[in-house]
Motif scaffolding. Structure first.
Motif, PDB file in Angstrom:
ATOM      1  N   LEU A 124       0.981  -1.116   0.150  1.00 53.61           N
ATOM      2  CA  LEU A 124       0.069  -0.045   0.266  1.00 53.61           C
ATOM      3  C   LEU A 124       0.919   1.242   0.049  1.00 53.61           C
ATOM      4  CD1 LEU A 124      -2.770  -1.095   2.659  1.00 53.61           C
ATOM      5  CD2 LEU A 124      -2.796  -1.369   0.174  1.00 53.61           C
ATOM      6  N   GLY A 125       1.132   1.802  -1.330  1.00 49.12           N
ATOM      7  CA  GLY A 125       2.139   2.698  -1.345  1.00 49.12           C
ATOM      8  C   GLY A 125       3.340   2.680  -0.984  1.00 49.12           C
ATOM      9  N   ASP A 126       4.211   3.527  -0.624  1.00 49.09           N
ATOM     10  CA  ASP A 126       5.726   3.364  -0.572  1.00 49.09           C
ATOM     11  C   ASP A 126       6.221   2.913   0.816  1.00 49.09           C
ATOM     12  OD1 ASP A 126       6.085   4.574  -3.149  1.00 49.09           O
ATOM     13  OD2 ASP A 126       5.779   6.510  -2.058  1.00 49.09           O
ATOM     14  N   ASN A 127       5.295   2.860   2.048  1.00 49.94           N
ATOM     15  CA  ASN A 127       6.067   2.539   3.316  1.00 49.94           C
ATOM     16  C   ASN A 127       5.082   1.556   4.159  1.00 49.94           C
ATOM     17  OD1 ASN A 127       8.200   3.074   4.517  1.00 49.94           O
ATOM     18  ND2 ASN A 127       7.430   4.901   5.669  1.00 49.94           N
ATOM     19  N   VAL A 128       4.083   0.982   3.568  1.00 48.71           N
ATOM     20  CA  VAL A 128       3.400   0.114   4.235  1.00 48.71           C
ATOM     21  C   VAL A 128       2.857  -1.317   3.278  1.00 48.71           C
ATOM     22  CG1 VAL A 128       0.849  -0.253   5.268  1.00 48.71           C
ATOM     23  CG2 VAL A 128       1.810   1.889   5.292  1.00 48.71           C
ATOM     24  N   VAL A 129       3.241  -2.399   4.123  1.00 45.87           N
ATOM     25  CA  VAL A 129       2.967  -3.649   3.198  1.00 45.87           C
ATOM     26  C   VAL A 129       1.867  -4.472   4.575  1.00 45.87           C
ATOM     27  CG1 VAL A 129       4.878  -4.838   4.686  1.00 45.87           C
ATOM     28  CG2 VAL A 129       3.874  -5.565   2.377  1.00 45.87           C
ATOM     29  N   CYS A 130       1.105  -5.283   3.824  1.00 44.70           N
ATOM     30  CA  CYS A 130       0.185  -6.071   4.414  1.00 44.70           C
ATOM     31  C   CYS A 130       0.317  -7.571   4.534  1.00 44.70           C
ATOM     32  CB  CYS A 130      -1.141  -5.522   4.281  1.00 44.70           C
ATOM     33  SG  CYS A 130      -1.949  -4.043   4.341  1.00 44.70           S
ATOM     34  N   ASP A 131       0.430  -8.325   5.465  1.00 45.68           N
ATOM     35  CA  ASP A 131       0.476  -9.785   5.741  1.00 45.68           C
ATOM     36  C   ASP A 131       1.609 -10.296   4.729  1.00 45.68           C
ATOM     37  OD1 ASP A 131      -2.203  -9.222   6.853  1.00 45.68           O
ATOM     38  OD2 ASP A 131      -3.216 -10.114   5.178  1.00 45.68           O
ATOM     39  N   GLY A 132       2.675  -9.546   5.072  1.00 46.96           N
ATOM     40  CA  GLY A 132       3.779 -10.053   4.324  1.00 46.96           C
ATOM     41  C   GLY A 132       5.083  -9.017   4.746  1.00 46.96           C
ATOM     42  N   TYR A 133       6.193  -9.617   4.255  1.00 49.88           N
ATOM     43  CA  TYR A 133       7.298  -8.614   4.331  1.00 49.88           C
ATOM     44  C   TYR A 133       7.701  -8.130   3.009  1.00 49.88           C
ATOM     45  CZ  TYR A 133      12.066  -7.112   5.092  1.00 49.88           C
ATOM     46  OH  TYR A 133      13.353  -6.319   5.272  1.00 49.88           O
ATOM     47  N   ALA A 134       8.143  -6.709   2.948  1.00 53.14           N
ATOM     48  CA  ALA A 134       8.893  -6.074   1.700  1.00 53.14           C
ATOM     49  C   ALA A 134       9.786  -5.295   2.125  1.00 53.14           C
ATOM     50  CB  ALA A 134       7.658  -5.555   0.851  1.00 53.14           C
ATOM     51  N   PRO A 135      11.136  -5.545   1.764  1.00 50.96           N
ATOM     52  CA  PRO A 135      12.123  -4.417   2.207  1.00 50.96           C
ATOM     53  C   PRO A 135      11.880  -3.015   1.902  1.00 50.96           C
ATOM     54  CG  PRO A 135      13.051  -6.384   0.981  1.00 50.96           C
ATOM     55  CD  PRO A 135      11.565  -6.372   0.557  1.00 50.96           C
ATOM     56  N   GLY A 136      12.378  -2.241   2.728  1.00 54.91           N
ATOM     57  CA  GLY A 136      12.303  -0.657   2.653  1.00 54.91           C
ATOM     58  C   GLY A 136      10.975  -0.289   3.167  1.00 54.91           C
ATOM     59  N   ARG A 137      10.140  -1.053   3.462  1.00 51.54           N
ATOM     60  CA  ARG A 137       8.793  -0.580   3.924  1.00 51.54           C
ATOM     61  C   ARG A 137       9.076  -0.514   5.601  1.00 51.54           C
ATOM     62  NH1 ARG A 137       8.045  -1.795  -1.121  1.00 51.54           N
ATOM     63  NH2 ARG A 137       6.650  -0.523  -2.253  1.00 51.54           N
ATOM     64  N   GLU A 138       8.628   0.555   6.190  1.00 54.32           N
ATOM     65  CA  GLU A 138       8.872   0.642   7.780  1.00 54.32           C
ATOM     66  C   GLU A 138       7.694  -0.149   8.457  1.00 54.32           C
ATOM     67  OE1 GLU A 138      10.449   4.352   9.167  1.00 54.32           O
ATOM     68  OE2 GLU A 138       9.960   5.080   7.316  1.00 54.32           O
ATOM     69  N   PHE A 139       6.454  -0.153   7.958  1.00 59.97           N
ATOM     70  CA  PHE A 139       5.254  -0.582   8.732  1.00 59.97           C
ATOM     71  C   PHE A 139       4.603  -1.904   7.948  1.00 59.97           C
ATOM     72  CE2 PHE A 139       5.810   4.046   8.825  1.00 59.97           C
ATOM     73  CZ  PHE A 139       6.020   4.233  10.312  1.00 59.97           C
ATOM     74  N   ARG A 140       4.223  -2.646   8.644  1.00 60.15           N
ATOM     75  CA  ARG A 140       3.397  -3.892   8.369  1.00 60.15           C
ATOM     76  C   ARG A 140       1.943  -3.976   9.129  1.00 60.15           C
ATOM     77  NH1 ARG A 140       5.030 -10.056   7.918  1.00 60.15           N
ATOM     78  NH2 ARG A 140       2.990 -11.144   8.050  1.00 60.15           N
ATOM     79  N   VAL A 141       0.993  -4.035   8.439  1.00 58.80           N
ATOM     80  CA  VAL A 141      -0.277  -4.253   9.074  1.00 58.80           C
ATOM     81  C   VAL A 141      -0.743  -5.528   8.728  1.00 58.80           C
ATOM     82  CG1 VAL A 141      -2.875  -3.755   9.100  1.00 58.80           C
ATOM     83  CG2 VAL A 141      -1.146  -2.101   8.113  1.00 58.80           C
ATOM     84  N   GLN A 142      -1.069  -6.451   9.877  1.00 63.73           N
ATOM     85  CA  GLN A 142      -1.637  -7.666  10.084  1.00 63.73           C
ATOM     86  C   GLN A 142      -3.130  -7.842   9.780  1.00 63.73           C
ATOM     87  OE1 GLN A 142       0.954 -10.309   9.546  1.00 63.73           O
ATOM     88  NE2 GLN A 142      -1.040 -11.484   9.161  1.00 63.73           N
ATOM     89  N   THR A 143      -3.717  -8.152   8.900  1.00 63.30           N
ATOM     90  CA  THR A 143      -4.988  -7.980   8.711  1.00 63.30           C
ATOM     91  C   THR A 143      -5.786  -9.309   9.771  1.00 63.30           C
ATOM     92  OG1 THR A 143      -5.342  -9.242   6.841  1.00 63.30           O
ATOM     93  CG2 THR A 143      -5.130  -6.887   6.413  1.00 63.30           C
ATOM     94  N   HIS A 144      -5.222 -10.241   9.749  1.00 68.23           N
ATOM     95  CA  HIS A 144      -5.844 -11.407  10.622  1.00 68.23           C
ATOM     96  C   HIS A 144      -4.564 -12.568  10.624  1.00 68.23           C
ATOM     97  CE1 HIS A 144      -6.836 -12.700   6.454  1.00 68.23           C
ATOM     98  NE2 HIS A 144      -6.971 -14.066   6.823  1.00 68.23           N
ATOM     99  N   VAL A 145      -5.129 -13.635  11.286  1.00 68.92           N
ATOM    100  CA  VAL A 145      -3.944 -14.377  11.860  1.00 68.92           C
ATOM    101  C   VAL A 145      -4.086 -16.071  11.218  1.00 68.92           C
ATOM    102  CG1 VAL A 145      -3.651 -13.321  14.112  1.00 68.92           C
ATOM    103  CG2 VAL A 145      -5.149 -15.143  13.730  1.00 68.92           C
TER     104      VAL A 145
END
Length: 342
Positions: free
Chosen positions: A15-36
């Motif tokens: 999601l944009g330049d700095n957020v990733v959800c439910d996974g890892y991507a280098p260079g992004r400071e923030f992760r959102v965990q939508t569910h487990v």
């Protein structure tokens, strides 16, 4: 305009330049965990070492119960109540809304410093009380095919589950298998009124206790191996729940009935499918079907849609959105490899 959202081949939602959800991507400071659910937990251990992780309090409770680790004390795990907006250190804000999937599951909306809003549906059920409103959205495509339409309600599916369980208990024990979230829903549907003990593993009982802590009136569970559980098994009068890590053992072959609760390959018109007089499936689903997914996309008011093509039907859903929703441009995710490095 090229979307600023995408899904990598690992399943990580960007999601944009700095957020990733439910996974890892280098260079992004923030992760959102939508569910487990496990298929959304990719590289979580890597993320917790180098990213701030935003999640709901309910998801955090489930993770703490499962892993019994230091998660409850880590300063980089940031619980955000659904409906609340949290400002991140880069000046953007993130908001989580309920997604009607499993306990703690959420939709995600991120607003950048330029005012642009991007979002991710997460796995979601329908209808929803609140839907994120964004300019661009990544949407789950699990039931994104036009063939994935259910002509019955989930209330009807629940009613058929109660009917078949009650009927088959007259002939002996009943074993029910379901995914996390759905198995707790089964427990809510059955309640304490079926007249026999409901048996479960210690792990599942611990997970159900988290649901109770967060306000779900799940029925009473009896632990396998306890005196009450052993008595029930000797008399072959019980319901046994199976979920993550529990297996589906050979004990059901001796006179018991098996019920799998899933909408996968379900009938369009009938939620109950009988394979024999001792084997059934019931189409309980915590996922929106095709028509409901289109309704969700409309409700987000997004003009640019990326369909998640890493799990199911992304191409079909993108085509359908372009054909059926006026003023919306949809493309399937690129599924490109996660870039190496930082």
């Amino acid at each position: 305009m090229r979307p600023t959202v995408d899904v990598m081949d690992s399943g990580a939602v960007v999601l944009g330049d700095n957020v990733v959800c439910d996974g890892y991507a280098p260079g992004r400071e923030f992760r959102v965990q939508t569910h487990v659910h496990d298929d959304h937990m990719g590289e979580f251990n890597r993320s917790k070492g180098c990213q701030d992780i935003v999640l709901t309090p309910e998801s955090l409770s489930l993770l703490v119960a499962e892993y019994n680790a230091d998660l409850a004390y880590r300063e980089n795990l940031l619980p955000v109540g659904r409906g609340e907006a949290r400002q991140l250190e880069d000046g953007s804000t993130v908001q989580l809304l309920a997604s009607n999937h499993i306990l703690g599951a959420c939709q995600v909306a991120v607003q950048g410093t330029d005012g642009r809003r991007v979002g991710y549906s997460g796995d979601f059920g329908w209808p929803l009380d609140d839907v994120i409103e964004v300019d661009e959205v990544v949407v789950d495509s699990t039931y994104g095919s036009p063939r994935s339409v259910r002509r019955y309600t989930q209330a009807e599916a629940e009613a058929r589950l109660i009917e078949v369980v009650s009927h088959r208990l007259r002939h002996g024990r009943v074993h029910i298998r379901a995914h996390r979230g759905t198995v707790e829903r089964v427990l809510q549907v059955l309640g304490d009124d079926i007249g026999v003990p409901v048996l479960a593993s210690e792990r599942l009982i611990q997970e159900a206790s988290v649901y109770q802590k967060h306000g779900f009136a799940v029925g009473t569970l009896v632990q396998l191996g306890s005196d009450e559980g052993a008595h029930a098994m000797r008399h072959r009068s019980y319901v046994r729940l199976h979920s993550k890590g529990d297996g589906f053992g050979n004990e059901m072959t001796d006179g018991g009935t098996t019920i799998v609760c899933t909408a996968y390959m379900a009938d369009v018109y009938e939620p109950l499918k009988a394979f024999s007089d001792r084997a059934y499936s019931v189409a309980l689903s915590n996922h929106a079907d095709f028509g409901e997914t289109l309704e969700y996309v409309q409700a987000t008011k997004a003009k640019v849609v990326v369909t998640d093509n890493t799990r199911n039907h992304g191409q079909e859903l993108a085509i359908a959105i372009n054909e059926r929703l006026h003023g919306v441009t949809a493309v399937a995710s690129t599924n490109r490899p996660v870039p190496e490095g930082s």
